[in-house]
Write a protein that holds these residues in place. Structure first.
Motif, short mmCIF file in Angstrom:
data_model
loop_
_atom_site.label_atom_id
_atom_site.label_comp_id
_atom_site.label_asym_id
_atom_site.label_seq_id
_atom_site.Cartn_x
_atom_site.Cartn_y
_atom_site.Cartn_z
N VAL A 136 0.84 -1.19 0.00
CA VAL A 136 0.00 0.00 0.00
C VAL A 136 0.88 1.25 0.00
O VAL A 136 1.72 1.42 0.89
CB VAL A 136 -0.92 0.02 1.23
N VAL A 137 0.70 2.11 -0.99
CA VAL A 137 1.42 3.38 -1.05
C VAL A 137 0.73 4.37 -0.14
O VAL A 137 -0.44 4.72 -0.35
CB VAL A 137 1.46 3.91 -2.49
N ASP A 138 1.44 4.83 0.90
CA ASP A 138 0.80 5.70 1.90
C ASP A 138 1.83 6.67 2.49
O ASP A 138 2.12 6.64 3.68
CB ASP A 138 0.16 4.85 2.99
N SER A 139 2.36 7.54 1.66
CA SER A 139 3.40 8.46 2.11
C SER A 139 2.88 9.43 3.18
O SER A 139 3.63 9.84 4.07
CB SER A 139 3.94 9.26 0.92
N ARG A 140 1.60 9.78 3.11
CA ARG A 140 1.05 10.76 4.05
C ARG A 140 0.60 10.14 5.37
O ARG A 140 0.14 10.85 6.27
CB ARG A 140 -0.11 11.51 3.40
N GLY A 141 0.68 8.83 5.48
CA GLY A 141 0.26 8.18 6.72
C GLY A 141 -1.23 8.29 6.96
O GLY A 141 -1.68 8.56 8.07
N SER A 169 7.60 7.36 2.75
CA SER A 169 8.75 8.19 2.38
C SER A 169 9.31 8.86 3.63
O SER A 169 8.76 8.71 4.73
CB SER A 169 8.34 9.25 1.35
N GLU A 170 10.38 9.61 3.44
CA GLU A 170 10.99 10.30 4.57
C GLU A 170 10.08 11.38 5.14
O GLU A 170 10.29 11.83 6.28
CB GLU A 170 12.33 10.91 4.14
N SER A 171 9.07 11.81 4.37
CA SER A 171 8.14 12.83 4.85
C SER A 171 6.95 12.24 5.61
O SER A 171 6.13 12.99 6.15
CB SER A 171 7.63 13.66 3.67
#
Length: 229
Positions: free
Chosen positions: A84-89, A111-113
């Motif tokens: 699951v792509v979830d960079s923003r949490g 991601s690191e963000s």
């Protein structure tokens, strides 16, 4: 090594993914064509199907009686991994997807963000997190990590237009499979097969027709190879 990536979706003749009459049995029977090692989805797709995954239930709080890394589903070891792509949490309840019998386990791509609180939450729940990229998920690096860590050789994308657009932009898609329903939806929603607002004329992706199948209801199953892949 980057796995082979197949996009499989259903749309109307005007490329809309809403207002459809999807035969889910047929759709997932066709999806079984590839016997993927991993199913790749975006956070928006998960939230659309299961809004509660975007909330933290009291029983799931750290130290509570929630999943805490326990896989309660009955998926076999041959079932695909869910990534699951979830960079923003956006999916604090992601561990609950392990209760579904469709996947052998769940991995999140961040991601690191990604907020540290979310990363801590994933660790508490025993959900593996692959960090790739600075401000957003570096899809190429994430796919390479899936190949290295989990021996993923084929990925089927079951997602909306934004993730598909990002994969195409990065040159990561090998095959596009679409069931086209005999209907025109119209309107102006954001649900298109491919969403790439920053695309330029030189970004057009050329396809090579591989196969066509027609169904009794007038729907067409189209399979294309991405040219040059």
């Amino acid at each position: 090594m980057v796995p082979r990536v197949v996009v499989h979706n259903e749309m109307s003749l005007d490329a809309r993914m809403d207002g459809l009459d999807v035969d889910m049995g047929r759709f997932y029977a066709l999806a079984g064509t590839w016997r993927e090692d991993c199913t790749l989805v975006g956070s928006e797709t998960v939230l659309s199907a299961m809004p509660d995954i975007g909330r933290v239930e009291p029983a799931d709080a750290p130290g509570g009686d929630g999943p805490a890394g326990q896989q309660t589903g009955e998926a076999s070891s041959a079932a695909p991994l869910l990534a699951v792509v979830d960079s923003r949490g956006r999916l604090p309840g992601l561990a609950r997807l392990r209760e579904q019998p469709y996947w052998r386990d769940v991995v999140t791509l961040c991601s690191e963000s990604t907020p540290q609180a979310h990363l801590d939450r994933l660790k508490t729940d025993g959900v593996e997190c692959i960090l790739a990229g600075a401000t957003r998920v570096d899809l190429r690096r994430a796919l390479e990590s899936l190949a290295d860590r989990h021996r993923v050789r084929l990925v089927r994308v079951d997602a909306g237009g934004s993730l598909v657009g990002a994969l195409l932009r990065e040159g990561l898609v090998d095959e596009v499979s679409v069931v086209v329903e005999p209907r025109l939806v119209g309107g102006n929603s954001h649900r298109w097969l491919v969403i790439a607002p920053d695309a330029e004329p030189g970004d057009v992706v050329e396809l090579s027709l591989r196969e066509i199948e027609r169904f009794d209801d007038g729907a067409l199953w189209l399979r294309y190879d991405v040219a040059g892949r």
